[in-house]
Write a protein that holds these residues in place. Structure first.
Motif, short mmCIF file in Angstrom:
data_model
loop_
_atom_site.label_atom_id
_atom_site.label_comp_id
_atom_site.label_asym_id
_atom_site.label_seq_id
_atom_site.Cartn_x
_atom_site.Cartn_y
_atom_site.Cartn_z
N LEU A 1 1.02 -1.25 -0.17
CA LEU A 1 -0.21 -0.20 -0.46
C LEU A 1 0.83 1.67 -0.04
CD1 LEU A 1 -2.82 -1.08 2.62
CD2 LEU A 1 -2.89 -0.74 0.58
N HIS B 1 -14.15 -6.89 10.09
CA HIS B 1 -13.65 -5.63 9.29
C HIS B 1 -13.39 -6.39 8.03
CE1 HIS B 1 -12.88 -2.31 6.57
NE2 HIS B 1 -13.51 -1.91 6.96
N ASP C 1 -11.78 -6.17 5.15
CA ASP C 1 -10.72 -5.43 4.56
C ASP C 1 -9.55 -6.28 5.62
OD1 ASP C 1 -11.91 -5.02 2.17
OD2 ASP C 1 -11.00 -2.76 3.04
N HIS D 1 -11.05 3.58 10.70
CA HIS D 1 -11.50 3.50 9.51
C HIS D 1 -10.74 3.01 8.33
CE1 HIS D 1 -12.08 7.69 10.42
NE2 HIS D 1 -10.40 7.88 11.09
N PRO D 2 -11.08 2.55 7.72
CA PRO D 2 -10.60 1.31 6.86
C PRO D 2 -9.76 1.98 5.86
CG PRO D 2 -12.89 2.00 5.98
CD PRO D 2 -12.30 2.87 7.27
N ILE D 3 -8.53 1.19 4.74
CA ILE D 3 -7.70 1.69 5.00
C ILE D 3 -8.33 2.37 3.41
CG2 ILE D 3 -7.22 -0.72 3.19
CD1 ILE D 3 -4.25 1.68 5.34
N ARG D 4 -8.97 2.35 3.06
CA ARG D 4 -9.54 2.72 1.44
C ARG D 4 -10.09 3.97 2.09
NH1 ARG D 4 -14.29 -2.00 0.65
NH2 ARG D 4 -14.69 -1.16 2.32
N ALA D 5 -10.13 4.59 2.77
CA ALA D 5 -10.16 5.94 3.36
C ALA D 5 -9.65 7.11 3.81
CB ALA D 5 -11.24 6.08 4.83
N LEU E 1 -6.23 6.16 1.46
CA LEU E 1 -5.73 6.09 -0.37
C LEU E 1 -6.88 5.76 -1.17
CD1 LEU E 1 -4.11 2.13 -0.13
CD2 LEU E 1 -3.71 4.46 0.76
N THR E 2 -7.58 7.14 -0.80
CA THR E 2 -8.23 7.44 -1.97
C THR E 2 -7.86 8.91 -2.77
OG1 THR E 2 -9.91 9.06 -0.07
CG2 THR E 2 -10.79 6.88 -0.73
N ALA F 1 -16.90 8.41 -2.90
CA ALA F 1 -16.72 7.09 -3.19
C ALA F 1 -17.74 6.46 -3.48
CB ALA F 1 -16.59 6.13 -1.26
#
Length: 137
Positions: free
Chosen positions: A49, A74, A76, A92-96, A98-99, A110
């Motif tokens: 990541l 979770h 993920d 927070h999920p990692i997507r938050a 890396l957006t 999203a």
């Protein structure tokens, strides 16, 4: 100073917790939680990541039971929190993290989650009987 630790679960998988310096430079830390098959895979997930210089040296700050519960529930299996001391802040999920963000504008929204496609089967034909199973001798 970065710190972290791990906790091995009864099924053989591990939860790795890492505290890294905040990229904002304010002296704070960011806590990452990763659920993986082993420690090497957990660190590889973080390195993939973009967190290239992530190492786990020792077990000084293992994940708490609350952190283990959060990452296991979770989908993920990878969470972060900007201020680990503040228990009111949610994970927070990692997507938050890396957006992609555009300079001078608000964050890109999203995409809406899509429902998974369902497999539809036709009902069985009442006139056809299944072959009887033969006994194995």
């Amino acid at each position: 100073m970065p710190g972290g630790g791990f906790s091995k679960l009864p099924n053989g998988s591990v939860v790795v917790a890492l505290s890294l310096p905040s990229p904002s430079g304010d002296g704070g830390t960011v806590r990452f939680l990763v659920h993986a098959a082993n420690r090497a895979r957990a660190l590889t997930r973080l390195r993939n990541l973009g967190l290239r210089a992530v190492y786990l040296r020792g077990n000084a700050e293992p994940p708490t039971p609350d952190e283990i519960t959060a990452v296991l529930h979770h989908p993920d299996g990878l969470l972060w929190r900007a201020s680990p001391e503040d228990h009111k802040e949610l994970w927070h999920p990692i997507r938050a993290l890396l957006t992609p963000r555009r300079w001078g504008s608000a964050a890109a929204p999203a995409p809406a989650p899509q429902a998974p496609t369902r497999l539809t089967l036709s009902p069985p034909d009442p006139g056809v009987r299944p072959e009887p199973r033969s006994s194995i001798a």
